[in-house]
Motif scaffolding. Structure first.
Motif, PDB file in Angstrom:
ATOM      1  N   GLU A 450     -23.943  -4.920   6.916  1.00 35.54           N
ATOM      2  CA  GLU A 450     -24.797  -4.936   7.592  1.00 35.54           C
ATOM      3  C   GLU A 450     -26.004  -4.515   7.655  1.00 35.54           C
ATOM      4  N   ASP A 451     -26.497  -3.946   6.343  1.00 39.66           N
ATOM      5  CA  ASP A 451     -28.198  -3.700   6.657  1.00 39.66           C
ATOM      6  C   ASP A 451     -28.897  -5.098   5.893  1.00 39.66           C
ATOM      7  N   VAL A 452     -27.791  -5.599   4.862  1.00 34.72           N
ATOM      8  CA  VAL A 452     -28.170  -7.450   4.588  1.00 34.72           C
ATOM      9  C   VAL A 452     -28.071  -8.367   5.586  1.00 34.72           C
ATOM     10  N   VAL A 453     -27.235  -8.169   6.488  1.00 41.72           N
ATOM     11  CA  VAL A 453     -27.154  -8.714   8.039  1.00 41.72           C
ATOM     12  C   VAL A 453     -28.365  -9.089   8.455  1.00 41.72           C
ATOM     13  N   GLN A 454     -29.116  -7.556   8.613  1.00 43.57           N
ATOM     14  CA  GLN A 454     -30.152  -7.433   9.633  1.00 43.57           C
ATOM     15  C   GLN A 454     -31.589  -8.013   9.090  1.00 43.57           C
ATOM     16  N   MET A 455     -31.609  -7.609   7.451  1.00 45.57           N
ATOM     17  CA  MET A 455     -32.765  -7.936   6.767  1.00 45.57           C
ATOM     18  C   MET A 455     -33.006  -9.541   7.105  1.00 45.57           C
ATOM     19  N   THR A 456     -32.117 -10.102   6.490  1.00 46.24           N
ATOM     20  CA  THR A 456     -31.515 -11.502   6.548  1.00 46.24           C
ATOM     21  C   THR A 456     -32.126 -12.132   7.963  1.00 46.24           C
ATOM     22  N   SER A 457     -31.271 -11.637   8.731  1.00 41.15           N
ATOM     23  CA  SER A 457     -31.917 -12.145  10.299  1.00 41.15           C
ATOM     24  C   SER A 457     -33.601 -12.079  10.206  1.00 41.15           C
TER      25      SER A 457
END
Length: 566
Positions: A450-457
């Motif tokens: 979830e953290d990676v998805v938010q940072m990528t977004s």
């Protein structure tokens, strides 16, 4: 295969020694990592020393390769200068910095002896070289501590001075003297005694001196017995080829480390004169501990542990030209000393980011990231990124390359780190402003995915631009530019060509905000006009309601200006 005895110490002996020492450190790596308890029990001493010696050995091999297969070989001076220079530019951590100075001290004496007496150095010359190595290493440390590698090096030199005979006799005496001194280190440093171990750096130096004996005599020394087990230390388990060790990352901190120690390790190469370096030592000494400055002839390697990483870098800028700057955040909960507190546990998650300037390096590290500084024309190699991932000392790492051209390099580094049991996610950020956006939404408490998805977004939602000066005439997507023209690049493509930095930046910003935006990030380089940030802030305030602006100073970052629009 048995080594051919070297009655005299010449260029071939230097080459042989480097190769044997690299192998010896490789065999001892895990043991030395496990006993690294003072002052930072971070388990990376082996890697730091191996990389330093690997750089030295590679430089020596390059000298020999330059002579090809002909009958002529490099001189002793050529070989030892290459060894010392390779170690200096490749030094990693406190341990590598000290090893580099030990090799430099030997190189100075050996090269002078060759110039005076010829290319073959006898036992007397090797005695002098070992003494100079020990003395110069001790002088390089701001506050020497006994019971460390400095003690072991001095004991080796003392024992060598009492030996009469050829190089093999002198080398063996140094090895035996160092071994005795190593065994006594727990009685000199309380943290070693409590942990039940000898000094890790001294153990590494004994391995290097054992290789020197083998290079000179052709006979391998008996491997040192395994050191007692240390208190449990978190160590990266790797299936990669063994790396090695020679001097402890922790060996040389001052008494101030007993209070918990500074938060950052700062390392950089520095081009500066002797007087400027003397002033630099005075500036850095009160900032923290573990201050070691080695080198000479205009090139130095600076290492220090501080709470204010920016101040340490700024001191280098005042002294000369710092580059290859590495800033490591020890992290909350790190054990900076080997006191009675438990050794450092791995963090659950960390962020490693490549940044283009000293200012951003400070910004990223203050946010808890491990920063790898990339100067124009000096992009980090995959090995340097792997080392940064290891220094982050976490089970999970988010890697931000912040440069489109580093994507493949970062991917290779991530793959290597994964083989060592570290979970790595690579977010393909193309600019440091995208990295800032990603870091702003980073939440270590979230699930990793979830953290990676938010940072990528967040990174993907940030358009990026830079303003630079053209170095030569060339074709661009916006037309032909001349050397000296100001170029505005949006998302990697040249969009504006102009004569003035501020006007070009305004045009770039207007084009970016035509598509909307809520936040403008400006990262101003040292060479940009003083007024450019104020002018752009005013333009946003006057022309784009409800858009906020934040300004950072990037230092010497290559581009005059970086712009991000979220």
């Amino acid at each position: 295969m048995a080594q051919v005895p070297q009655t005299f110490f010449d260029a071939l002996a230097v080459r042989t020694w480097c190769g044997l020492a690299l192998g010896a450190l490789g065999r001892a790596r895990e043991e030395i990592d496990a006993i690294n308890v003072y002052p930072v029990a971070d388990g990376d001493t082996g890697t730091n020393l191996y990389l330093t010696l690997e750089s030295a050995a590679t430089a020596v091999e390059a000298v020999f390769a330059g002579y090809g297969t002909g009958a002529q070989e490099p001189s002793l001076g050529d070989a030892v200068h290459a060894m010392a220079h390779g170690a200096l530019i490749g030094a990693q951590g406190n341990s590598g910095t000290i090893l580099a100075q030990l090799l430099r001290g030997m190189a100075q004496v050996l090269a002078e002896a060759e110039a005076r007496d010829g290319s073959r150095i006898d036992g007397a010359g090797l005695r002098l070289a070992l003494r100079q190595a020990a003395d110069s290493a001790r002088e390089a440390v701001a506050h020497p501590v006994e019971g460390t590698v400095l003690t072991v090096a001095s004991a080796a030199a003392d024992a060598a001075e009492g030996a009469e005979g050829d190089c093999g006799t002198v080398a063996r005496a140094a090895y035996e003297g160092a071994s005795v001194a190593l065994a006594a280190t727990p009685g000199q440093l309380a943290v070693l005694e409590r942990a039940g171990v000898v000094d890790a750096g001294g153990r590494g130096l004994v391995a290097v001196l054992g290789a020197l004996v083998e290079a000179c005599t052709g006979e391998a020394v008996r491997e040192a017995p395994k050191a007692p087990e240390a208190v449990p230390v978190s160590v990266v388990v790797s299936d990669a080829p063994a790396r090695v060790v020679a001097v402890s990352e922790a060996d040389l901190c001052a008494e101030g480390a007993e209070d918990g120690g500074p938060a950052y390790e700062v390392i950089y190469l520095l081009e500066a004169g002797d007087e400027a370096v003397a002033r630099l030592r005075e500036r850095l000494d009160p900032l923290g501990d573990s201050l070691v400055v080695v080198g000479g002839d205009g090139l130095w390697n600076v290492h220090v542990h501080v709470d204010d990483a920016g101040a340490a870098v700024e001191a280098g800028v005042e002294a000369g030209r710092p580059y290859r700057i590495r800033i490591t955040h020890f992290g909350l909960g790190d054990v900076h000393t080997g006191g009675e507190r438990p050794p450092r546990e791995r963090a659950q998650r960390a962020v490693v980011a490549v940044v283009p300037g000293e200012g951003l390096a400070g910004l990223y590290t203050e946010a808890g990231a491990t920063a790898v500084l990339a100067r124009p024309g000096e992009p980090p190699a995959s090995g340097e990124l792997v080392q940064a991932v290891r220094r982050a000392h976490a089970r999970e790492v988010v890697l931000l390359p912040n440069d489109a051209e580093l994507r493949h390099t970062a991917a290779a580094a991530a793959e290597q780190a994964r083989t060592e049991g570290i979970r790595v996610a690579l977010i393909p950020t193309r600019s440091a402003v995208q990295g800032i956006a990603a870091l702003a939404v980073h939440e270590p408490g979230r699930r990793f995915d979830e953290d990676v998805v938010q940072m990528t977004s967040a990174a993907g939602a940030t358009r990026y631009a830079e303003v630079v000066v053209a170095e030569r005439q060339s074709w661009t997507t916006a037309g032909i530019c001349q050397a000296g023209d100001v170029l505005g690049l949006i998302d990697g493509d040249v969009a504006v060509i102009g004569p003035d930095v501020t006007a070009t930046a305004e045009t770039v910003l207007d084009r970016m905000l035509q598509a909307g935006g809520e936040l403008v990030t400006l990262v101003v380089g040292d060479e940009a006009p003083e007024s450019v940030a104020d002018r752009l802030e005013s333009r946003v305030r006057e022309s784009y309601l409800a858009v906020d602006t934040v300004v950072y100073r990037g230092g010497r970052q290559g581009a005059l200006l970086l712009i991000g629009v979220e």
